[in-house]
Design a protein around this motif. Structure first.
Motif, PDB file in Angstrom:
ATOM      1  N   GLN A  17     -64.333 -20.466 -28.553  1.00 24.29           N
ATOM      2  CA  GLN A  17     -65.041 -19.229 -28.837  1.00 24.29           C
ATOM      3  C   GLN A  17     -66.464 -19.488 -29.321  1.00 24.29           C
ATOM      4  O   GLN A  17     -67.372 -18.708 -29.033  1.00 24.29           O
ATOM      5  N   ALA A  18     -66.659 -20.591 -30.058  1.00 22.87           N
ATOM      6  CA  ALA A  18     -68.002 -20.929 -30.525  1.00 22.87           C
ATOM      7  C   ALA A  18     -68.945 -21.171 -29.354  1.00 22.87           C
ATOM      8  O   ALA A  18     -70.129 -20.804 -29.413  1.00 22.87           O
ATOM      9  N   GLU A  22     -72.312 -19.029 -28.770  1.00 14.90           N
ATOM     10  CA  GLU A  22     -73.608 -19.708 -28.661  1.00 14.90           C
ATOM     11  C   GLU A  22     -74.331 -19.298 -27.391  1.00 14.90           C
ATOM     12  O   GLU A  22     -75.545 -19.070 -27.393  1.00 14.90           O
ATOM     13  N   ALA A  23     -73.594 -19.195 -26.300  1.00 15.33           N
ATOM     14  CA  ALA A  23     -74.216 -18.786 -25.038  1.00 15.33           C
ATOM     15  C   ALA A  23     -74.731 -17.351 -25.123  1.00 15.33           C
ATOM     16  O   ALA A  23     -75.812 -17.035 -24.614  1.00 15.33           O
ATOM     17  N   THR A  24     -73.985 -16.488 -25.788  1.00 21.39           N
ATOM     18  CA  THR A  24     -74.417 -15.094 -25.936  1.00 21.39           C
ATOM     19  C   THR A  24     -75.652 -14.991 -26.817  1.00 21.39           C
ATOM     20  O   THR A  24     -76.612 -14.271 -26.493  1.00 21.39           O
ATOM     21  N   GLU A 130     -63.926 -11.091 -26.207  1.00 23.24           N
ATOM     22  CA  GLU A 130     -63.214 -12.022 -27.087  1.00 23.24           C
ATOM     23  C   GLU A 130     -62.843 -11.297 -28.379  1.00 23.24           C
ATOM     24  O   GLU A 130     -63.595 -10.464 -28.871  1.00 23.24           O
ATOM     25  N   ARG A 131     -61.664 -11.646 -28.916  1.00 26.10           N
ATOM     26  CA  ARG A 131     -61.209 -11.069 -30.184  1.00 26.10           C
ATOM     27  C   ARG A 131     -61.240 -12.142 -31.262  1.00 26.10           C
ATOM     28  O   ARG A 131     -60.759 -13.261 -31.055  1.00 26.10           O
ATOM     29  N   PHE A 132     -61.811 -11.777 -32.429  1.00 24.98           N
ATOM     30  CA  PHE A 132     -61.986 -12.715 -33.532  1.00 24.98           C
ATOM     31  C   PHE A 132     -61.303 -12.168 -34.784  1.00 24.98           C
ATOM     32  O   PHE A 132     -61.376 -10.974 -35.074  1.00 24.98           O
ATOM     33  N   GLU A 133     -60.681 -13.068 -35.537  1.00 27.08           N
ATOM     34  CA  GLU A 133     -60.065 -12.687 -36.802  1.00 27.08           C
ATOM     35  C   GLU A 133     -61.115 -12.739 -37.905  1.00 27.08           C
ATOM     36  O   GLU A 133     -61.981 -13.625 -37.931  1.00 27.08           O
TER      37      GLU A 133
END
Length: 401
Positions: A17-18, A22-24, A130-133
């Motif tokens: 996810q990192a 980073e790309a975004t 993407e889903r993040f906690e």
């Protein structure tokens, strides 16, 4: 009117996810910034400068942004909105668009969502959704519980961690109807002094500011000369120290504003503040030492006022701003102009003769002014000049209509 509060929440990000984040972040920054981070920005460079409407900007460069930087439809629109807002501010202040800092992406309700049942957020990246906690505490949970946020900003901090700054709309209660006021006298020796007798000394803050000033000066001197490794090490230390003084000042102001609002809530009072707008322009015209000028220009009185106002609005407490003229020279008991020497005030009225702390006296005068302003159909305030020789004493008369 709804009050918008920003809740900063840390994200739990995996290695995969990192990479997507980073790309975004990189694509969003490149769409705003020119190659190598030089001004003007790519969108600003390829669109007429007079265009400040985000819809018009979008019609001019929407497809180019998507093709060139690989951003999704809504992220490309966010780039146009961000630049349009910056151009409006620049036009109001009659200056060119300032540089954007990288490491952020703005989101709206179409590309961001919050789910309370598992405390997660969903964000759109250049490689899909993407889903993040969320890694948050009780304060953030309490602020986000039952909310339906529609906007957020993804940021990457200097330590490499990722945060999502969620904008939550909050409907503040109606201000309580009261005639009691707590006056707050702002200053540098005492950061704040209330009419209730509470005060916060600014000696510790001045020591911290002087310490960082000396430290920055020493590192800047070393960074301009010496060996290559010495210069590099000094630049690294300067970057690490960046923001520490600002964060300490904000922490102090948060503590003071929280105490003032809590006291007003406990005593069922509203808050009266003095309007110090333009005080730097006036004081900078006077001849002062370099140290005194630095201390005066770093005085964060407006930040404290903002903290008091938004905390008071959330608690249903009214904040009244009054002019500060003669507030530190007028006796709060008899309303005569007295003598102030440093922290001591003495009333020259032979009938009154009050003596005490000058900031406490000023805070009480501000409270009286706040009551007069808050009740326009009740008490009124007028200044009368009475000729008793030179210097002529002034008397602040309070009457009833």
């Amino acid at each position: 009117m709804a009050q918008v509060l920003t809740i900063s929440c840390k994200l739990k990000v995996s290695a995969s996810q990192a990479v997507k984040l980073e790309a975004t972040l990189s694509a969003f920054a490149q769409a705003l910034l020119a190659p190598a981070g030089r001004r003007p920005y790519w969108v600003n460079q390829n669109t007429p400068e007079k265009v400040v409407n985000p819809v018009k900007l979008q019609s001019l460069c929407y497809r180019a942004i998507r093709t060139r930087f690989g951003l999704s439809s809504n992220l490309a629109q966010q780039v146009c909105r961000r630049l349009a807002a910056a151009r409006k501010v620049a036009r109001q202040k009659n200056r060119p668009v300032k540089a954007f800092k990288g490491g952020f992406v703005t989101y709206d309700a179409r590309i961001f969502s919050f789910r309370e049942k598992d405390w997660t957020v969903s964000l759109t990246t250049v490689e899909g959704r993407e889903r993040f906690e969320l890694n948050i505490g009780n304060y953030q949970c309490g602020m986000l519980a039952g909310s339906h946020p529609k906007a957020a900003t993804l940021v990457k901090r200097q330590d490499g961690s990722y945060y999502i700054q969620i904008c939550v709309e909050h409907d503040p209660p109606e201000p309580q109807d009261t005639t009691e006021a707590i006056g707050v006298d702002l200053g540098r020796r005492d950061i704040a002094h209330t009419s209730e007798g509470d005060n916060w000394n600014g000696q510790q803050l001045n020591k911290v500011r002087d310490h960082y000033s000396r430290l920055r000066a020493a590192l800047q001197r070393k960074a301009s000369k010496g060996t290559r490794s010495t210069r590099r090490r000094c630049r690294e230390l300067l970057q690490r120290l960046s923001g520490r003084e600002r964060r300490f000042q904000a922490w102090v102001n948060h503590r003071i504003s929280k105490s003032i609002v809590a006291r007003a809530l406990a005593t069922h009072s509203f808050i009266a503040l003095e309007d110090l707008t333009g005080i730097r322009e006036r004081t900078n015209q006077q001849r002062r030492s370099k140290t005194e000028r630095r201390r005066s220009n770093s005085w964060a009185f407006y930040q404290l006022r903002q903290f008091v106002q938004y905390k008071a609005a959330r608690a249903g407490i009214q904040v009244v701003v009054v002019p500060p003229a003669y507030s530190s020279q007028t006796c709060h008991r008899c309303l005569w102009i007295g003598q102030r020497e440093g922290k001591r005030f003495r009333c020259v009225n032979p009938v009154c003769g009050w003596e005490g702390d000058a900031d406490f006296n000023g805070a009480n005068v501000i409270a009286l002014l706040g009551v007069a302003v808050n009740r326009p159909r009740g008490p009124w305030l007028a200044c009368q000049l009475q000729g008793y020789g030179k210097p002529a004493p002034y008397r602040l008369a309070v009457g009833v209509r």
